[in-house]
Design a protein around this motif. Structure first.
Motif, mmCIF file in Angstrom:
data_model
loop_
_atom_site.group_PDB
_atom_site.id
_atom_site.type_symbol
_atom_site.label_atom_id
_atom_site.label_comp_id
_atom_site.label_asym_id
_atom_site.label_seq_id
_atom_site.Cartn_x
_atom_site.Cartn_y
_atom_site.Cartn_z
ATOM 1 N N PHE A 269 -2.495 10.597 2.855
ATOM 2 C CA PHE A 269 -2.752 11.167 4.167
ATOM 3 C C PHE A 269 -1.492 11.201 5.018
ATOM 4 N N ASP A 270 -0.679 10.160 4.956
ATOM 5 C CA ASP A 270 0.533 10.110 5.782
ATOM 6 C C ASP A 270 1.422 11.321 5.520
ATOM 7 N N MET A 271 1.569 11.673 4.254
ATOM 8 C CA MET A 271 2.384 12.838 3.907
ATOM 9 C C MET A 271 1.721 14.117 4.417
ATOM 10 N N LEU B 7 -6.505 22.451 12.516
ATOM 11 C CA LEU B 7 -6.009 21.485 11.539
ATOM 12 C C LEU B 7 -5.429 20.261 12.240
ATOM 13 N N ALA B 8 -4.725 20.459 13.348
ATOM 14 C CA ALA B 8 -4.167 19.336 14.105
ATOM 15 C C ALA B 8 -5.296 18.438 14.597
ATOM 16 N N SER B 9 -6.377 19.035 15.066
ATOM 17 C CA SER B 9 -7.526 18.258 15.522
ATOM 18 C C SER B 9 -8.062 17.404 14.387
ATOM 19 N N ARG C 81 -6.299 10.415 11.431
ATOM 20 C CA ARG C 81 -5.321 9.364 11.724
ATOM 21 C C ARG C 81 -5.973 8.267 12.570
ATOM 22 N N ALA C 82 -6.805 8.661 13.525
ATOM 23 C CA ALA C 82 -7.499 7.675 14.355
ATOM 24 C C ALA C 82 -8.408 6.786 13.505
ATOM 25 N N VAL C 83 -9.055 7.368 12.506
ATOM 26 C CA VAL C 83 -9.888 6.582 11.596
ATOM 27 C C VAL C 83 -9.013 5.619 10.802
ATOM 28 N N ASN C 84 -7.934 6.148 10.242
ATOM 29 C CA ASN C 84 -7.049 5.320 9.422
ATOM 30 C C ASN C 84 -6.454 4.159 10.199
ATOM 31 N N GLU C 85 -6.250 4.362 11.487
ATOM 32 C CA GLU C 85 -5.667 3.315 12.322
ATOM 33 C C GLU C 85 -6.723 2.447 12.985
ATOM 34 N N GLY C 86 -7.999 2.680 12.669
ATOM 35 C CA GLY C 86 -9.076 1.852 13.182
ATOM 36 C C GLY C 86 -9.454 2.121 14.627
#
Length: 172
Positions: A22-24, A73-75, A81-86
């Motif tokens: 995901f980061d990439m 796509l940005a949304s 990203r918000a999910v991945n960062e908790g």
């Protein structure tokens, strides 16, 4: 050894999602958004002025579609990203993602005059379409689903999966 049941199957989607892919995807997506914005505000503006009236209208339409698609796509990327960062739950993100209605899918590209558009714009449209495809695949994996793969020889992995399914499925 007993027959493998669906409950015993290993879900690879969440593992791929957690592997850092995901980061990439996020960096590439946000970078493309910045590139397109700079292009449309600079070189693209100059290129559009050199077009015929009909091509200029098509340029405006396609650049708006591209901008809209990239914002959608940005949304999606920001929610993931918000999910991945908790920061939010996966369920809340799914509900929000479902509100994002992607427009101008890649299958709707082309048409009269499309080839007359500047190469730069067509390249950015193609990059946006590829990013869209990757995000959709990632979304399916994140939801624990294996994307539908064709067995038409285009994808070696799909061919291998089809063969494995055929080899290990009960004879009928």
């Amino acid at each position: 050894m007993g027959e493998i049941t669906e409950k015993q199957a290993v879900a690879i989607g969440p593992r791929i999602v957690a592997s850092g892919g995901f980061d990439m995807l996020y960096r590439e997506g946000m970078s493309l958004i910045e590139e397109v914005a700079a292009y449309l505000d600079g070189v693209g503006r100059a290129e559009s002025k050199a077009l015929s009236r009909e091509s200029s209208f098509l340029y405006a339409t396609e650049s708006m579609r591209l901008t809209t698609r990239l914002m959608q796509l940005a949304s999606w990327l920001l929610l993931q990203r918000a999910v991945n960062e908790g920061e939010i739950s996966a369920e809340n993100a799914r509900l929000e993602k479902e509100k994002v209605q992607f427009s101008a899918t890649p299958s709707e590209r082309g048409g009269p005059g499309f080839e007359d558009l500047p190469d730069n714009l067509r390249d950015y449209i193609a990059k946006g379409d590829r990013l869209f495809d990757r995000v959709m695949q990632y979304d399916q994996l994140e939801r624990g689903k294996v994307p539908e793969l064709s067995s038409g020889g285009e994808n070696g992995i799909a061919d291998q999966l089809s063969r494995l399914r055929a080899a290990f499925s009960p004879a009928r």
